[in-house]
Design an enzyme around this catalytic site. Structure first.
Site, mmCIF file in Angstrom:
data_model
loop_
_atom_site.group_PDB
_atom_site.id
_atom_site.type_symbol
_atom_site.label_atom_id
_atom_site.label_comp_id
_atom_site.label_asym_id
_atom_site.label_seq_id
_atom_site.Cartn_x
_atom_site.Cartn_y
_atom_site.Cartn_z
ATOM 1 N N TYR A 97 3.609 -15.878 -19.450
ATOM 2 C CA TYR A 97 3.786 -14.488 -19.910
ATOM 3 C C TYR A 97 4.212 -14.464 -21.386
ATOM 4 O O TYR A 97 3.782 -13.610 -22.159
ATOM 5 C CB TYR A 97 4.814 -13.769 -19.043
ATOM 6 C CG TYR A 97 5.175 -12.398 -19.562
ATOM 7 C CD1 TYR A 97 4.202 -11.409 -19.720
ATOM 8 C CD2 TYR A 97 6.487 -12.082 -19.919
ATOM 9 C CE1 TYR A 97 4.534 -10.143 -20.208
ATOM 10 C CE2 TYR A 97 6.822 -10.825 -20.399
ATOM 11 C CZ TYR A 97 5.838 -9.857 -20.544
ATOM 12 O OH TYR A 97 6.158 -8.618 -21.034
ATOM 13 N N TYR A 109 13.382 -6.517 -27.320
ATOM 14 C CA TYR A 109 14.070 -7.488 -26.467
ATOM 15 C C TYR A 109 14.538 -8.665 -27.324
ATOM 16 O O TYR A 109 13.821 -9.109 -28.223
ATOM 17 C CB TYR A 109 13.117 -8.051 -25.403
ATOM 18 C CG TYR A 109 12.855 -7.189 -24.178
ATOM 19 C CD1 TYR A 109 13.652 -6.091 -23.855
ATOM 20 C CD2 TYR A 109 11.789 -7.502 -23.335
ATOM 21 C CE1 TYR A 109 13.375 -5.332 -22.719
ATOM 22 C CE2 TYR A 109 11.516 -6.747 -22.198
ATOM 23 C CZ TYR A 109 12.316 -5.658 -21.896
ATOM 24 O OH TYR A 109 12.046 -4.921 -20.774
ATOM 25 N N ARG A 119 7.525 2.434 -23.163
ATOM 26 C CA ARG A 119 7.846 2.746 -21.766
ATOM 27 C C ARG A 119 6.895 3.776 -21.175
ATOM 28 O O ARG A 119 6.701 3.822 -19.960
ATOM 29 C CB ARG A 119 9.289 3.225 -21.643
ATOM 30 C CG ARG A 119 10.319 2.192 -22.088
ATOM 31 C CD ARG A 119 10.226 0.921 -21.277
ATOM 32 N NE ARG A 119 11.214 -0.083 -21.720
ATOM 33 C CZ ARG A 119 11.262 -1.314 -21.236
ATOM 34 N NH1 ARG A 119 10.387 -1.711 -20.318
ATOM 35 N NH2 ARG A 119 12.165 -2.166 -21.677
ATOM 36 N N GLU A 161 7.467 -4.099 -9.534
ATOM 37 C CA GLU A 161 7.244 -3.318 -10.751
ATOM 38 C C GLU A 161 6.414 -2.099 -10.327
ATOM 39 O O GLU A 161 5.522 -2.216 -9.495
ATOM 40 C CB GLU A 161 6.487 -4.173 -11.768
ATOM 41 C CG GLU A 161 6.248 -3.471 -13.092
ATOM 42 C CD GLU A 161 5.671 -4.424 -14.140
ATOM 43 O OE1 GLU A 161 6.285 -5.487 -14.393
ATOM 44 O OE2 GLU A 161 4.605 -4.101 -14.681
HETATM 45 C C1 3EB Z 1 9.738 -5.032 -18.480
HETATM 46 O O1 3EB Z 1 10.193 -3.891 -18.483
HETATM 47 C C2 3EB Z 1 8.988 -5.452 -17.256
HETATM 48 O O2 3EB Z 1 4.251 -6.996 -21.232
HETATM 49 O O3 3EB Z 1 2.883 -5.303 -21.153
HETATM 50 C C3 3EB Z 1 6.406 -4.020 -17.862
HETATM 51 C C4 3EB Z 1 5.354 -3.326 -18.475
HETATM 52 C C5 3EB Z 1 6.626 -5.343 -18.207
HETATM 53 C C6 3EB Z 1 4.532 -3.953 -19.416
HETATM 54 C C7 3EB Z 1 3.908 -5.904 -20.773
HETATM 55 C C8 3EB Z 1 5.795 -5.959 -19.140
HETATM 56 C C9 3EB Z 1 4.756 -5.280 -19.748
HETATM 57 O O4 3EB Z 1 9.934 -5.834 -19.397
HETATM 58 C C10 3EB Z 1 7.720 -6.118 -17.560
#
Ligand code: 3EB
Length: 337
Positions: A146, A206, A219, A326
């Protein structure tokens, strides 16, 4: 008006729908028998826990005939001011070099192709991306896959001067048992509004604990068509701040996800022009790492969203090893003329 049909029987079209009006869609479950349809279709070959259907299709139906094309292996259709495409790339076609893995190179190439197509078609605004690839939590080249994907994706955003923070698409990134890197995307002629969740650190901010490059997604995206608004809620997990919460407890993770989706829907309602979005009226896709968690998770969802909520369950891997589920959601609202 654009329509999203979430439970179409493979090989069939909803009553009254014309094949030429189909923008594209996804095929969930086992590989269907028969020849593939003429529209861009993202295959998500995964078990569908709790579903009696052998498989199901999701379709985006435009209000009129779509135009279609194929560019660098991307099958696409456009209509109603939008372009939907599916890009499939085999990692085997991208030998890694040095510390650059095949998946990193394939992810970079896929997003480059997408951005070149959007420029050529003058549909510059990437609203939503659905990313799937094999073995998402596996490790090679000293890095979780990932995290390799995140490097390749971000490299393409930066190379095309799109920036990797702020106005980035809604997305999901999901692990399947096998298959190539498969990315479906929806892009628009008009810009959409990127939304964040006050309960969570923006994914593009992050800290480095989660990989050398942050994921490039927002989001949610709120997109406007001529007569409609679409809310795309990204894959949402049991993350508060930037940390996973309730490790090992799928039911508690599900409640946290619903709180996160509630906060994102509230953010959308601050800027919407259509009627208020309500969580119980959205269409949901729920990714479960373990099918055994279905009963407990479905129960929480029924309590919070009602027994009639539109939910499809898919067994798949999530991008952090400690995440058990998820959930993503989509809602279409008409705009008052
Ligand atoms: C998160 O909130 C969970 O890498 O495109 C959610 C939605 C998540 C999209 C992406 C990853 C992705 O980090 C993982």
């Amino acid at each position: 008006m654009l329509e999203l049909q979430t439970r179409v029987v493979p090989g069939a079209l909803p009553a009254g729908a014309a094949a030429g009006h189909v923008l594209g869609g996804a095929c969930l479950g086992p590989a269907p028998a028969g020849s593939p349809p003429g529209w861009p279709l993202q295959s998500i070959f995964a078990p569908l826990p709790g579903s009696t259907a052998t498989g199901l299709h999701e379709l985006w139906l435009a209000s009129g005939p779509c135009t279609a094309g194929c560019s660098e292996g991307i099958a696409w259709r456009r209509g109603d001011g939008m372009l939907y495409g599916v890009c499939e790339i085999a990692e085997a076609d991208f030998p890694g070099t040095g510390d650059r893995s095949p998946l990193q190179a394939a992810s970079h190439a896929a997003y480059r192709r997408i951005f070149r197509l959007l420029a050529a078609e003058r549909v510059p605004h990437l609203w939503r991306a659905w990313n799937y690839f094999a073995d998402i939590n596996g490790e090679s080249h000293g890095l979780e896959r990932y995290r390799q994907f995140n490097i390749g994706r971000q490299d393409a955003f930066l190379e095309f001067h799109r920036g990797a923070t702020g106005n980035v698409p809604a997305a999901c990134a999901i692990g399947l048992a096998g298959g190539p890197l498969r990315i479906a995307f929806m892009a628009g002629e008009r810009a959409a509004t990127a939304l964040e969740n006050p309960r969570q650190v923006s994914a593009y901010h992050y800290p480095a604990d989660y990989g050398p490059r942050s994921p490039t997604f927002s989001r949610a995206m709120l997109a406007s068509l001529a007569d409609q608004e679409i809310l795309f809620v990204s894959g949402t997990a049991s993350i508060v701040g930037h940390r996973t919460v309730h490790a090992g407890d799928a039911v508690a993770q599900c409640r946290e996800v619903l709180a996160n989706i509630g906060a994102v829907v509230e953010a959308a309602n601050q800027v919407r022009r259509s009627a208020a979005y309500a969580p119980d009226a959205l269409s949901y896709r729920v990714y479960l790492r373990h099918a055994a968690d279905l009963a407990g998770v479905a129960d929480v969802l029924a309590t919070h969203l009602g027994a009639a909520a539109d939910i499809v369950f898919v067994q798949a891997d999530i991008c952090r090893a400690d995440l058990l589920l998820e959930i993503e959601a989509t809602g279409l609202h008409p705009l008052a003329g």
